[in-house]
Design a protein around this motif. Structure first.
Motif, PDB file in Angstrom:
ATOM      1  N   CYS A  24       0.790  -1.287  -0.007  1.00  0.00           N
ATOM      2  CA  CYS A  24       0.597   0.033  -0.072  1.00  0.00           C
ATOM      3  C   CYS A  24       0.969   1.286   0.221  1.00  0.00           C
ATOM      4  O   CYS A  24       1.426   1.454   0.902  1.00  0.00           O
ATOM      5  CB  CYS A  24      -1.064   0.245   1.757  1.00  0.00           C
ATOM      6  SG  CYS A  24      -2.343   1.630   1.396  1.00  0.00           S
ATOM      7  N   ARG A  39      -4.029   8.337   2.628  1.00  0.00           N
ATOM      8  CA  ARG A  39      -5.984   7.721   3.259  1.00  0.00           C
ATOM      9  C   ARG A  39      -6.120   7.412   1.918  1.00  0.00           C
ATOM     10  O   ARG A  39      -7.042   6.329   2.722  1.00  0.00           O
ATOM     11  CB  ARG A  39      -5.950   9.051   4.198  1.00  0.00           C
ATOM     12  CG  ARG A  39      -7.531   8.793   4.336  1.00  0.00           C
ATOM     13  CD  ARG A  39      -8.172  10.316   5.248  1.00  0.00           C
ATOM     14  NE  ARG A  39      -7.645  10.679   6.434  1.00  0.00           N
ATOM     15  CZ  ARG A  39      -6.514  11.759   6.810  1.00  0.00           C
ATOM     16  NH1 ARG A  39      -6.756  12.312   4.892  1.00  0.00           N
ATOM     17  NH2 ARG A  39      -5.358  12.171   7.102  1.00  0.00           N
ATOM     18  N   LYS A  40      -6.887   7.266   1.125  1.00  0.00           N
ATOM     19  CA  LYS A  40      -7.328   6.705   0.604  1.00  0.00           C
ATOM     20  C   LYS A  40      -6.814   5.746  -0.838  1.00  0.00           C
ATOM     21  O   LYS A  40      -7.966   4.724  -0.426  1.00  0.00           O
ATOM     22  CB  LYS A  40      -7.476   8.134  -0.940  1.00  0.00           C
ATOM     23  CG  LYS A  40      -8.577   7.664  -1.548  1.00  0.00           C
ATOM     24  CD  LYS A  40      -9.941   7.195  -2.135  1.00  0.00           C
ATOM     25  CE  LYS A  40     -10.818   7.165  -3.001  1.00  0.00           C
ATOM     26  NZ  LYS A  40     -12.083   6.855  -2.188  1.00  0.00           N
ATOM     27  N   GLU A  43      -7.657   2.651   2.194  1.00  0.00           N
ATOM     28  CA  GLU A  43      -9.032   2.824   2.173  1.00  0.00           C
ATOM     29  C   GLU A  43      -9.480   1.671   1.244  1.00  0.00           C
ATOM     30  O   GLU A  43     -10.126   0.272   0.975  1.00  0.00           O
ATOM     31  CB  GLU A  43     -10.043   3.921   2.094  1.00  0.00           C
ATOM     32  CG  GLU A  43     -10.491   4.774   2.835  1.00  0.00           C
ATOM     33  CD  GLU A  43     -10.938   6.554   2.831  1.00  0.00           C
ATOM     34  OE1 GLU A  43     -11.210   6.293   1.538  1.00  0.00           O
ATOM     35  OE2 GLU A  43     -10.679   7.389   3.719  1.00  0.00           O
ATOM     36  N   LEU A  46      -7.622  -1.856   2.115  1.00  0.00           N
ATOM     37  CA  LEU A  46      -9.107  -2.173   2.240  1.00  0.00           C
ATOM     38  C   LEU A  46      -9.746  -3.093   2.145  1.00  0.00           C
ATOM     39  O   LEU A  46     -10.351  -3.906   2.341  1.00  0.00           O
ATOM     40  CB  LEU A  46      -8.935  -1.450   4.280  1.00  0.00           C
ATOM     41  CG  LEU A  46      -7.804  -1.243   5.376  1.00  0.00           C
ATOM     42  CD1 LEU A  46      -8.139   0.023   5.893  1.00  0.00           C
ATOM     43  CD2 LEU A  46      -7.243  -2.057   5.398  1.00  0.00           C
ATOM     44  N   ALA A  47     -10.693  -2.299   1.363  1.00  0.00           N
ATOM     45  CA  ALA A  47     -11.369  -2.542   0.347  1.00  0.00           C
ATOM     46  C   ALA A  47     -11.194  -3.748  -0.136  1.00  0.00           C
ATOM     47  O   ALA A  47     -12.244  -4.769   0.076  1.00  0.00           O
ATOM     48  CB  ALA A  47     -12.303  -1.521   0.541  1.00  0.00           C
TER      49      ALA A  47
END
Length: 72
Positions: A24, A39-40, A43, A46-47
């Motif tokens: 990541c 941050r994006k 997200e 994790l999705a």
């Protein structure tokens, strides 16, 4: 969930990565931009893990600073 990220400057750009989330990463033109992008990226990372049915790794990395003399 709160994950630690590492932000590094390289020339005129910045890169970031999350020690608890291998693979990541994000890039940006400023530290602020790379933090927003990271941050994006987290997200989305994790999705994707949820979609794959994998476990979400706990945040285990901590960050501290140590003061040392720059010269002797």
């Amino acid at each position: 969930m709160r994950y630690a990220i590492v932000i590094e400057r390289s020339g005129n750009s910045f890169g970031a990565w999350a020690p608890d989330l291998p693979g990541c990463v994000a890039l940006g033109g400023s530290a602020e931009e790379v933090q927003r992008r990271m941050r994006k990226a987290i997200e989305m990372h994790l999705a994707g893990m949820r979609e794959d049915g994998g476990p979400i790794p706990p945040a285990t990395t901590g960050v501290e600073y140590v003061d040392v003399a720059a010269s002797q």
